[in-house]
Design a protein around this motif. Sequence first.
Motif, mmCIF file in Angstrom:
data_model
loop_
_atom_site.group_PDB
_atom_site.id
_atom_site.type_symbol
_atom_site.label_atom_id
_atom_site.label_comp_id
_atom_site.label_asym_id
_atom_site.label_seq_id
_atom_site.Cartn_x
_atom_site.Cartn_y
_atom_site.Cartn_z
ATOM 1 N N ARG A 80 1.064 -1.307 -0.562
ATOM 2 C CA ARG A 80 0.015 0.214 0.378
ATOM 3 C C ARG A 80 0.868 1.030 -0.223
ATOM 4 N NH1 ARG A 80 -2.478 -2.217 5.155
ATOM 5 N NH2 ARG A 80 -3.276 -0.401 5.540
ATOM 6 N N GLY A 81 2.007 1.030 -0.312
ATOM 7 C CA GLY A 81 3.425 2.324 -0.215
ATOM 8 C C GLY A 81 3.826 2.596 1.550
ATOM 9 N N TYR A 82 4.509 3.541 1.393
ATOM 10 C CA TYR A 82 5.138 4.344 2.467
ATOM 11 C C TYR A 82 4.659 5.230 3.323
ATOM 12 C CZ TYR A 82 9.040 3.256 -1.216
ATOM 13 O OH TYR A 82 9.825 2.954 -2.073
ATOM 14 N N ARG A 83 5.053 5.124 4.741
ATOM 15 C CA ARG A 83 4.124 5.553 5.552
ATOM 16 C C ARG A 83 4.757 5.188 7.318
ATOM 17 N NH1 ARG A 83 1.393 1.150 4.126
ATOM 18 N NH2 ARG A 83 0.546 -0.138 5.022
ATOM 19 N N TYR A 84 4.678 6.343 7.301
ATOM 20 C CA TYR A 84 4.997 6.667 9.231
ATOM 21 C C TYR A 84 3.534 5.922 10.115
ATOM 22 C CZ TYR A 84 8.903 8.600 8.599
ATOM 23 O OH TYR A 84 9.862 8.923 8.443
ATOM 24 N N VAL A 85 3.570 4.452 10.650
ATOM 25 C CA VAL A 85 2.759 3.773 11.637
ATOM 26 C C VAL A 85 2.701 3.763 13.234
ATOM 27 C CG1 VAL A 85 1.809 2.334 9.828
ATOM 28 C CG2 VAL A 85 3.000 2.049 11.084
ATOM 29 N N ALA A 86 1.921 3.796 13.935
ATOM 30 C CA ALA A 86 2.221 4.225 14.987
ATOM 31 C C ALA A 86 2.347 2.464 15.957
ATOM 32 C CB ALA A 86 0.403 4.271 16.216
ATOM 33 N N GLN A 87 1.480 1.119 14.908
ATOM 34 C CA GLN A 87 2.194 0.199 15.803
ATOM 35 C C GLN A 87 2.672 -0.926 14.698
ATOM 36 O OE1 GLN A 87 -2.799 -1.512 15.647
ATOM 37 N NE2 GLN A 87 -2.575 -0.818 17.621
#
Length: 219
Positions: A80-87
Amino acid sequence: MQQAASDLFADDPATPSVLPLGAQALLLRGFALAQAAELIQAVRQVAHQAPWRHMLTPGGKPMSVATTGCGPLSWITDRRGYRYVAQDPLTQLPWPAMPPAFAALASAAALRAGFAAFAPDACLINRYAPGARMSLHQDRDEQDLAAPIVSVSLGLPAVFLWGGATRAERAQRVPLQHGDVLVWGGVDRLRFHGVLPVAPGEHPATGACRINLTLRRAL
Ligand code: MD6
Ligand code: FE
């Protein structure tokens, strides 16, 4: 034969020295040496909670580096791409807390490079086995591009590719040793960069791998 002290110590990774790579980019050689053992122990604890994994690029190919992360946020990639996540998507638990030694080192390195009050909220941790590499890219998934990036090299040496503002610009090859810290921000924040395939070897601190900590302000 006489040798100038600068030549004698030029290749000694234990000698702190500061190399400008741009108007707002610095290589701080040996900056993390004194804390290296503590940092590596903390990486082991993080990886115990958030296991190493080979993330998939959006194209579906596994990255050559093994990755984990810590902090309120960490960077991921998948189909789904690149991103920042908390979990952590693997454990579905929050990422492990950022070890205080990581944030302290990053803040001190940033300050040394002219960026006051850098408080990272994300630490990506990459493990390079021999042959693993990072192709040339920009870091542009962060919301606030005013904050610098701090990158800490541990274990086996590597050659960092330091490019320009466009992919077409020829990248400079910068050798990185155990304990070296790179800081880039400001006008250099979007410079292309990468890592050449790591050569086989053994390092007393990490064994047969290179570990890189990349500390960022994601939000
Ligand atoms: C390194 N990593 O592992 C440098 N950038 O030495 C990166 O530059 C990087 O691993 C953006 C996203 C993920 C990364
Ligand atoms: Fe990057």
